[in-house]
Design a protein around this motif. Sequence first.
Motif, PDB file in Angstrom:
ATOM      1  N   ALA A 184       0.837  -1.207   0.000  1.00  0.00           N
ATOM      2  CA  ALA A 184       0.000   0.000   0.000  1.00  0.00           C
ATOM      3  C   ALA A 184       0.869   1.252   0.000  1.00  0.00           C
ATOM      4  CB  ALA A 184      -0.924  -0.012   1.211  1.00  0.00           C
ATOM      5  N   TYR A 185       1.965   1.241   0.765  1.00  0.00           N
ATOM      6  CA  TYR A 185       2.857   2.407   0.809  1.00  0.00           C
ATOM      7  C   TYR A 185       3.500   2.650  -0.555  1.00  0.00           C
ATOM      8  CZ  TYR A 185       7.164   5.010   1.527  1.00  0.00           C
ATOM      9  OH  TYR A 185       8.187   5.916   1.409  1.00  0.00           O
ATOM     10  N   VAL A 186       4.003   1.586  -1.186  1.00  0.00           N
ATOM     11  CA  VAL A 186       4.669   1.738  -2.476  1.00  0.00           C
ATOM     12  C   VAL A 186       3.681   2.209  -3.539  1.00  0.00           C
ATOM     13  CG1 VAL A 186       5.886   0.501  -4.316  1.00  0.00           C
ATOM     14  CG2 VAL A 186       6.484   0.093  -1.925  1.00  0.00           C
ATOM     15  N   ARG A 187       2.473   1.699  -3.536  1.00  0.00           N
ATOM     16  CA  ARG A 187       1.471   2.136  -4.508  1.00  0.00           C
ATOM     17  C   ARG A 187       1.172   3.629  -4.343  1.00  0.00           C
ATOM     18  NH1 ARG A 187      -1.238  -1.446  -7.561  1.00  0.00           N
ATOM     19  NH2 ARG A 187      -2.885   0.099  -7.870  1.00  0.00           N
ATOM     20  N   GLU A 188       1.092   4.078  -3.103  1.00  0.00           N
ATOM     21  CA  GLU A 188       0.828   5.498  -2.857  1.00  0.00           C
ATOM     22  C   GLU A 188       1.974   6.368  -3.356  1.00  0.00           C
ATOM     23  OE1 GLU A 188      -0.299   8.453   0.893  1.00  0.00           O
ATOM     24  OE2 GLU A 188       0.197   6.344   1.246  1.00  0.00           O
ATOM     25  N   GLU A 189       3.213   5.908  -3.138  1.00  0.00           N
ATOM     26  CA  GLU A 189       4.367   6.685  -3.582  1.00  0.00           C
ATOM     27  C   GLU A 189       4.469   6.712  -5.108  1.00  0.00           C
ATOM     28  OE1 GLU A 189       6.722   8.449  -1.505  1.00  0.00           O
ATOM     29  OE2 GLU A 189       4.874   8.187  -0.365  1.00  0.00           O
ATOM     30  N   ILE A 190       4.193   5.585  -5.755  1.00  0.00           N
ATOM     31  CA  ILE A 190       4.244   5.546  -7.217  1.00  0.00           C
ATOM     32  C   ILE A 190       3.165   6.447  -7.809  1.00  0.00           C
ATOM     33  CG2 ILE A 190       3.940   4.072  -9.242  1.00  0.00           C
ATOM     34  CD1 ILE A 190       5.176   1.790  -7.688  1.00  0.00           C
ATOM     35  N   ALA A 191       1.977   6.433  -7.222  1.00  0.00           N
ATOM     36  CA  ALA A 191       0.899   7.294  -7.719  1.00  0.00           C
ATOM     37  C   ALA A 191       1.265   8.761  -7.591  1.00  0.00           C
ATOM     38  CB  ALA A 191      -0.391   6.995  -6.951  1.00  0.00           C
ATOM     39  N   ALA A 192       1.875   9.144  -6.475  1.00  0.00           N
ATOM     40  CA  ALA A 192       2.294  10.537  -6.292  1.00  0.00           C
ATOM     41  C   ALA A 192       3.395  10.906  -7.283  1.00  0.00           C
ATOM     42  CB  ALA A 192       2.769  10.756  -4.853  1.00  0.00           C
ATOM     43  N   ALA A 193       4.319   9.964  -7.545  1.00  0.00           N
ATOM     44  CA  ALA A 193       5.396  10.235  -8.500  1.00  0.00           C
ATOM     45  C   ALA A 193       4.849  10.372  -9.916  1.00  0.00           C
ATOM     46  CB  ALA A 193       6.423   9.112  -8.443  1.00  0.00           C
ATOM     47  N   ARG A 194       3.832   9.573 -10.264  1.00  0.00           N
ATOM     48  CA  ARG A 194       3.234   9.683 -11.596  1.00  0.00           C
ATOM     49  C   ARG A 194       2.517  11.018 -11.758  1.00  0.00           C
ATOM     50  NH1 ARG A 194      -1.200   5.398 -13.769  1.00  0.00           N
ATOM     51  NH2 ARG A 194      -2.363   6.309 -12.028  1.00  0.00           N
ATOM     52  N   THR A 195       1.852  11.475 -10.708  1.00  0.00           N
ATOM     53  CA  THR A 195       1.195  12.785 -10.769  1.00  0.00           C
ATOM     54  C   THR A 195       2.219  13.887 -11.009  1.00  0.00           C
ATOM     55  OG1 THR A 195      -0.574  12.060  -9.287  1.00  0.00           O
ATOM     56  CG2 THR A 195      -0.201  14.430  -9.466  1.00  0.00           C
ATOM     57  N   ALA A 196       3.367  13.815 -10.306  1.00  0.00           N
ATOM     58  CA  ALA A 196       4.417  14.823 -10.491  1.00  0.00           C
ATOM     59  C   ALA A 196       4.998  14.760 -11.892  1.00  0.00           C
ATOM     60  CB  ALA A 196       5.514  14.611  -9.447  1.00  0.00           C
ATOM     61  N   ALA A 197       5.207  13.546 -12.427  1.00  0.00           N
ATOM     62  CA  ALA A 197       5.761  13.395 -13.770  1.00  0.00           C
ATOM     63  C   ALA A 197       4.805  13.952 -14.831  1.00  0.00           C
ATOM     64  CB  ALA A 197       6.067  11.926 -14.041  1.00  0.00           C
ATOM     65  N   ARG A 198       3.516  13.696 -14.662  1.00  0.00           N
ATOM     66  CA  ARG A 198       2.536  14.222 -15.618  1.00  0.00           C
ATOM     67  C   ARG A 198       2.464  15.748 -15.571  1.00  0.00           C
ATOM     68  NH1 ARG A 198      -2.475   9.861 -14.869  1.00  0.00           N
ATOM     69  NH2 ARG A 198      -1.538   8.184 -16.119  1.00  0.00           N
ATOM     70  N   GLU A 199       2.570  16.314 -14.363  1.00  0.00           N
ATOM     71  CA  GLU A 199       2.554  17.775 -14.237  1.00  0.00           C
ATOM     72  C   GLU A 199       3.803  18.382 -14.866  1.00  0.00           C
ATOM     73  OE1 GLU A 199       1.464  21.668 -13.210  1.00  0.00           O
ATOM     74  OE2 GLU A 199       0.345  19.801 -13.514  1.00  0.00           O
ATOM     75  N   GLU A 200       4.937  17.725 -14.673  1.00  0.00           N
ATOM     76  CA  GLU A 200       6.181  18.217 -15.282  1.00  0.00           C
ATOM     77  C   GLU A 200       6.080  18.172 -16.802  1.00  0.00           C
ATOM     78  OE1 GLU A 200      10.438  17.163 -13.820  1.00  0.00           O
ATOM     79  OE2 GLU A 200      10.046  15.850 -15.532  1.00  0.00           O
ATOM     80  N   ARG A 201       5.515  17.106 -17.347  1.00  0.00           N
ATOM     81  CA  ARG A 201       5.344  16.997 -18.807  1.00  0.00           C
ATOM     82  C   ARG A 201       4.402  18.081 -19.316  1.00  0.00           C
ATOM     83  NH1 ARG A 201       2.804  11.496 -20.986  1.00  0.00           N
ATOM     84  NH2 ARG A 201       1.046  12.337 -19.785  1.00  0.00           N
ATOM     85  N   ARG A 202       3.315  18.328 -18.596  1.00  0.00           N
ATOM     86  CA  ARG A 202       2.350  19.345 -19.017  1.00  0.00           C
ATOM     87  C   ARG A 202       2.995  20.726 -19.037  1.00  0.00           C
ATOM     88  NH1 ARG A 202      -0.357  23.355 -17.344  1.00  0.00           N
ATOM     89  NH2 ARG A 202       0.558  23.215 -15.253  1.00  0.00           N
ATOM     90  N   MET A 203       3.773  21.061 -17.989  1.00  0.00           N
ATOM     91  CA  MET A 203       4.415  22.365 -17.920  1.00  0.00           C
ATOM     92  C   MET A 203       5.464  22.520 -19.015  1.00  0.00           C
ATOM     93  SD  MET A 203       4.852  22.847 -13.774  1.00  0.00           S
ATOM     94  CE  MET A 203       5.466  24.525 -13.983  1.00  0.00           C
ATOM     95  N   SER A 204       6.204  21.454 -19.295  1.00  0.00           N
ATOM     96  CA  SER A 204       7.233  21.523 -20.337  1.00  0.00           C
ATOM     97  C   SER A 204       6.611  21.771 -21.705  1.00  0.00           C
ATOM     98  CB  SER A 204       8.046  20.222 -20.350  1.00  0.00           C
ATOM     99  OG  SER A 204       8.729  20.040 -19.131  1.00  0.00           O
ATOM    100  N   GLU A 205       5.510  21.079 -21.992  1.00  0.00           N
ATOM    101  CA  GLU A 205       4.838  21.272 -23.280  1.00  0.00           C
ATOM    102  C   GLU A 205       4.225  22.661 -23.383  1.00  0.00           C
ATOM    103  OE1 GLU A 205       2.049  18.098 -23.360  1.00  0.00           O
ATOM    104  OE2 GLU A 205       3.534  16.564 -23.901  1.00  0.00           O
ATOM    105  N   ALA A 206       3.686  23.182 -22.278  1.00  0.00           N
ATOM    106  CA  ALA A 206       3.046  24.499 -22.309  1.00  0.00           C
ATOM    107  C   ALA A 206       4.069  25.621 -22.459  1.00  0.00           C
ATOM    108  CB  ALA A 206       2.222  24.697 -21.037  1.00  0.00           C
ATOM    109  N   GLU A 207       5.246  25.472 -21.864  1.00  0.00           N
ATOM    110  CA  GLU A 207       6.245  26.545 -21.878  1.00  0.00           C
ATOM    111  C   GLU A 207       7.262  26.388 -22.995  1.00  0.00           C
ATOM    112  OE1 GLU A 207       7.987  27.319 -18.060  1.00  0.00           O
ATOM    113  OE2 GLU A 207       6.140  26.820 -16.977  1.00  0.00           O
ATOM    114  N   GLY A 208       7.335  25.205 -23.604  1.00  0.00           N
ATOM    115  CA  GLY A 208       8.275  25.000 -24.691  1.00  0.00           C
ATOM    116  C   GLY A 208       9.714  24.836 -24.241  1.00  0.00           C
ATOM    117  N   VAL A 209       9.938  24.580 -22.962  1.00  0.00           N
ATOM    118  CA  VAL A 209      11.273  24.327 -22.431  1.00  0.00           C
ATOM    119  C   VAL A 209      11.202  23.088 -21.540  1.00  0.00           C
ATOM    120  CG1 VAL A 209      11.996  26.732 -22.512  1.00  0.00           C
ATOM    121  CG2 VAL A 209      10.914  25.833 -20.438  1.00  0.00           C
TER     122      VAL A 209
END
Length: 205
Positions: free
Chosen positions: A124-149
């Motif tokens: 349960a702990y590892v699943r929670e950490e992976i889910a949080a890491a995926r949310t951060a990775a998706r947000e980073e991808r979204r910001m990179s695409e929006a800003e072009g850097v």
Amino acid sequence: MVSPVAISVFKTLPVHRAAVPRPVELAPAPGSLGPARTPPAKGPAPAGPLMAGATASQLMGVLPEWTGGASALAAARAAGAYGLASMPEVATLTPTAPKWAYEEVSGLGYFPGNVSASPASMTAYVREEIAAARTAAREERRMSEAEGVEVRLAYDPNTDQAVALRPGDAGYDEVRGARAAFERMRWDVGRMGLNAAEFEDLLRL
């Protein structure tokens, strides 16, 4: 430009910033430092005008005089003290805490103390950490695409929050970013002795 990002990071305190217990000072046992020393006998108490509380003017036989002129005396009195009237302004020094370097925004490697040793609790702990890491990775991808850097998310231990770093920002080259950290989580899970197949639904960005 560094900017804060509203995502969950580091639910537990990193090891290198954990509080270290202070050493306890113990009083020595009686007699462990040798025989007690007898204090020297006191001599006669000093006497004289200084010990009687005489002022400097009484000792010198003169009265203090102000030699700065009436205008200078008025300025000094307005300032509240003679010496402070002619002193330059002194800047106020504000102590600052040492600045910690940016850290990776997510990652796996050990189970914190609040996770029990049962397989269900660890999973349960590892699943929670992976889910949080995926949310951060998706947000980073979204910001990179929006800003072009190539934006990289990092954890700022000085403010206890995630921040977005752009090329040229201090600390940008010292972190891999959320997507790079997420990509290696499959390896992290295996390194922790777990079966990555149990987390396959979360390990896809």
